[in-house]
Design a protein around this motif. Structure first.
Motif, short mmCIF file in Angstrom:
data_model
loop_
_atom_site.label_atom_id
_atom_site.label_comp_id
_atom_site.label_asym_id
_atom_site.label_seq_id
_atom_site.Cartn_x
_atom_site.Cartn_y
_atom_site.Cartn_z
N UNK A 30 0.67 -1.17 0.27
CA UNK A 30 0.08 0.07 0.02
C UNK A 30 0.72 1.25 0.07
N UNK A 31 2.08 1.21 -0.16
CA UNK A 31 3.00 2.39 -0.31
C UNK A 31 3.98 2.20 -1.37
N UNK A 32 4.49 3.26 -1.75
CA UNK A 32 5.84 3.24 -2.59
C UNK A 32 6.91 2.86 -1.87
N UNK A 33 7.67 1.92 -2.30
CA UNK A 33 9.02 1.47 -1.59
C UNK A 33 10.05 2.19 -1.78
N UNK A 34 10.16 2.78 -3.12
CA UNK A 34 11.47 3.41 -3.71
C UNK A 34 11.03 4.84 -4.12
N UNK A 35 11.08 5.94 -3.22
CA UNK A 35 10.72 7.24 -3.37
C UNK A 35 11.80 8.20 -3.69
N UNK A 36 11.68 8.95 -4.84
CA UNK A 36 12.68 9.81 -5.24
C UNK A 36 12.30 11.00 -5.93
N UNK A 37 12.83 12.01 -6.18
CA UNK A 37 12.46 13.09 -6.89
C UNK A 37 13.28 13.25 -8.33
N UNK A 38 12.36 13.21 -9.06
CA UNK A 38 12.81 13.22 -10.68
C UNK A 38 11.57 14.06 -11.50
N UNK A 39 12.34 14.31 -12.86
CA UNK A 39 11.63 15.08 -13.70
C UNK A 39 10.59 14.28 -14.69
N UNK A 85 -1.10 4.22 -6.06
CA UNK A 85 0.03 4.43 -4.97
C UNK A 85 0.65 5.63 -4.87
N UNK A 86 0.60 6.35 -5.97
CA UNK A 86 1.25 7.77 -6.13
C UNK A 86 0.39 8.82 -5.58
N UNK A 87 -1.02 8.59 -5.41
CA UNK A 87 -1.98 9.42 -5.18
C UNK A 87 -2.57 10.11 -6.21
N UNK A 88 -2.42 9.57 -7.54
CA UNK A 88 -3.11 9.93 -8.59
C UNK A 88 -4.26 9.23 -9.16
N UNK A 89 -4.44 9.26 -10.45
CA UNK A 89 -5.52 8.19 -11.08
C UNK A 89 -5.31 8.12 -12.40
#
Length: 497
Positions: A339-348, A471-475
Motif C-alpha cells: 500500500x505504499x511506494x517502496x522506492x521514492x525519489x524526486x525526478x523530472x 500508489x502515488x496519489x493519482x488516478x
C-alpha cells in the motif's frame, strides 16, 4: 421459562411505579401542608383565648394555693372544658411548673413546661408555634398563652395561663372523621388520575415504540432464517428479550458476520495474490528461456519464405505474448501486495515521458509514437521512477497493440493545478465498455478480472498503470477523444516546492 416483557410493557410498568411514587410523595407533602395550615388557622383563631380568660376571670390568676378560690377556679376550668373538650387548660407558675389543671388525677406526666415557646408566643413570633404537652404524649402541640398581671409586690412574673388547643380528645375525633374522609377522597382521585395517565401513557408508548417493535420483529425473523446450526443445537434462541435486546443481539450478530466475512475476503485476497505471484514467477523463468532459445533458432535459420520461418515467427510471437502476460501478472501481484511506494525519489516527469516515447522509435520508418503539444517545462515528482516508467510503457504499448496500422500514438504532457497529466491517444477501436465504466467510476480494473470476449484476461496493462497511479496519489481516467479511438489520462501529483 418466563417470557421477557416487551419494551412497551416495561415502560408502562416504569411509568406506573413513578406515578405511584409521585402520588405518595404528593400525598405526604399535602398532608403535611394541610396539617400545618389547619394548626396555624386554629392557633390564629384562638390566639387571644388565654388573654381573654385572664382578663375576665381574675380568680384563675392566683397561683398561691392559700389565696386561690379553688372552687371558683375549678368551676371556670370545667366550664371551659365543657365548651370545648378539645382544649386543655393549665395554670403555670413563674418557672413553668403546672400548678393546676382540669382532668383526672395523674394525667399530668410532665409537670415542667418549656417557657421559651411561651415567651416566643407572647412576643408575637410567626405561627404555628408548638409547645410542651404536659400529658406526656411526646408531641409538640399548638397552644395559647397569657401571662398573669403582675402585682406591686411581685419581683418576677406571677405565672401563666397555658391552653393546649389540639389535645388528645380533639386529635381522636379529627382522626376518626376529617382525615378518613380526606384520605378516602385523595385515594379515589389518585386512583382515577393514575388510571387515566396509565391509559394515555400506554397509548403514547405503543405509538412511539411501534417502529421499534416492527424493526425488532424483522430482525427476529432474519435471525431465525440465518440461525447457525451450532447455536440451534445448544438451544440458544435469537428471539429472547424485548425489542431493544433483540436489536442489540441482531446488531452483535451482524457485526460478527461482517468481521468474519471481511477476514475471509482478506484471506482470499491474500491467497489470490500469493497464487498469482507464484504462478507468474513459475512461468517467467521457463518462458524467458524458451523465448531465448527461439530467438537463437530464428537467428540460425536461413531467411526465406519457408515454412520453418513462419513457424518460428509464430512461436516467437506466442512466447513473447506469454512472457509479457506473465510479467504483467507478476508486476500486478507485487503492486497489489503493498500500500505504499517502496522506492521514492524526486525526478523530472517531462524527461521521463520523452525517454519513454523515444524508446519505441527503433525502426527507420515513421515513429509509432509521437509527442504532441507544447512542453510545459520542468515537472518534478516524488515517487518511484521505475514504476511510473512501467505504467507509461504499458499504456503506450497497449495503444500500439490495439491500434495496428493506424495513426501514430500521440503522447502529450500538461500541468493542471498541482497535478501533472500525461495523455495517451490512439485511433483504435476504443476500450471495452466494462473497462470504460470502471475507469469512470474509479473502480479497480483487476478485482474482479476483466474477461475478453475472445477468452482470457484483459486490461492487465491498464490495471498496472491504475495501481501505480493510486500508489502515488493519482488516478487513471478515460477522456473523450476528438479523433476517435482511446484517450487516457494518467494524473500524478507534483512534488511540493
Amino acid at each position: 421459562m418466563i417470557a421477557a416483557r416487551s419494551f412497551t410493557t416495561r415502560l408502562t410498568l416504569a411509568l406506573a411505579l413513578l406515578l405511584v411514587a409521585y402520588g405518595a410523595l404528593v400525598g405526604v407533602l399535602g398532608r403535611h401542608v394541610a396539617t400545618e395550615h389547619e394548626q396555624e388557622s386554629l392557633q390564629r383563631l384562638s390566639h387571644g383565648l388565654a388573654r381573654h380568660i385572664v382578663e375576665h376571670w381574675p380568680e384563675i390568676t392566683l397561683t398561691d394555693p392559700d389565696q386561690a378560690d379553688r372552687a371558683a377556679r375549678a368551676e371556670l376550668l370545667s366550664m371551659l372544658m365543657v365548651v370545648n373538650p378539645g382544649i386543655q387548660v393549665y395554670v403555670l407558675d413563674a418557672d413553668g411548673r403546672v400548678q393546676a389543671y382540669i382532668g383526672e388525677p395523674g394525667m399530668v406526666r410532665q409537670e415542667q413546661v418549656d417557657l421559651q415557646a411561651v415567651r416566643d408566643f407572647l412576643a408575637g413570633a410567626a405561627l404555628p408555634l408548638r409547645g410542651t404537652d404536659p400529658m406526656g404524649s411526646g408531641m409538640a402541640r399548638i397552644f395559647s398563652a397569657a401571662m398573669f398581671p403582675p402585682r406591686s409586690t411581685d419581683t418576677r412574673p406571677p405565672g401563666y395561663l397555658y391552653v393546649i388547643l389540639d389535645g388528645q380528645a380533639r386529635e381522636k375525633v379529627a382522626g376518626q372523621l376529617s382525615l378518613r374522609r380526606v384520605w378516602q377522597g385523595a385515594g379515589v382521585v389518585a386512583a382515577v388520575g393514575l388510571l387515566v395517565t396509565l391509559l394515555l401513557g400506554v397509548f403514547a408508548f405503543r405509538r412511539l415504540t411501534l417502529p421499534l417493535h416492527r424493526l425488532a420483529g424483522r430482525m427476529r425473523e432474519y435471525s431465525l432464517r440465518t440461525l447457525h446450526a451450532a447455536d440451534a443445537q445448544r438451544g440458544r434462541s435469537p428471539t429472547s428479550g424485548d425489542e431493544v435486546s433483540a436489536i442489540a443481539a441482531a446488531f452483535d450478530e451482524m457485526t460478527q458476520r461482517i468481521e468474519a466475512q471481511t477476514a475471509r475476503e482478506q484471506q482470499q485476497a491474500g491467497a489470490h495474490r500469493e497464487m498469482m505471484a507464484g504462478v507468474a514467477h513459475d512461468l517467467r523463468t521457463p518462458l524467458t528461456a524458451l523465448h531465448g532459445h527461439l530467438e537463437a533458432m530464428a537467428g540460425k535459420t536461413p531467411a526465406g519464405p519457408g515454412r520453418c520461418d513462419r513457424l518460428l515467427a509464430a512461436a516467437l510471437a506466442q512466447s513473447d505474448k506469454v512472457r509479457r502476460l506473465s510479467q504483467q501478472l507478476f508486476e500486478l501481484a507485487a503492486l497489489q501486495s503493498t500500500d505504499q511506494v517502496l522506492h521514492c525519489e524526486r525526478f523530472r516527469l517531462d524527461e521521463l515521458v520523452t525517454d519513454a516515447v523515444q524508446k519505441f522509435d527503433l525502426g527507420d520508418g515513421p515513429p509509432p509514437v509521437t509527442l504532441h503539444g507544447a512542453a510545459p517545462g520542468p515537472l518534478e515528482l516524488d515517487g518511484d521512477l521505475q514504476l511510473i516508467e512501467r505504467a507509461l510503457s504499458n499504456l503506450i504499448d497497449n495503444a500500439m497493440r490495439h491500434a495496428p496500422g493506424a495513426a501514430p500514438v500521440r503522447v502529450s504532457l500538461r500541468q493542471s493545478g498541482g497535478r501533472a497529466e500525461v495523455l495517451i491517444e490512439d485511433a483504435g477501436p476504443g476500450l471495452p465498455e466494462e473497462l470504460l465504466d470502471r475507469l469512470e467510476q474509479g473502480r479497480s480494473l483487476r478485482d474482479p478480472p476483466v474477461r475478453r470476449s475472445s477468452g482470457g484476461i484483459g486490461g492487465l496493462g491498464l490495471a498496472i498503470a491504475q495501481r501505480v497511479a493510486s500508489l502515488h496519489g493519482g488516478s487513471l481516467q478515460a477522456l473523450a477523444s476528438p479523433h476517435g479511438g482511446t484517450r487516457l489520462c494518467l494524473a500524478l501529483p507534483l512534488a511540493a516546492p
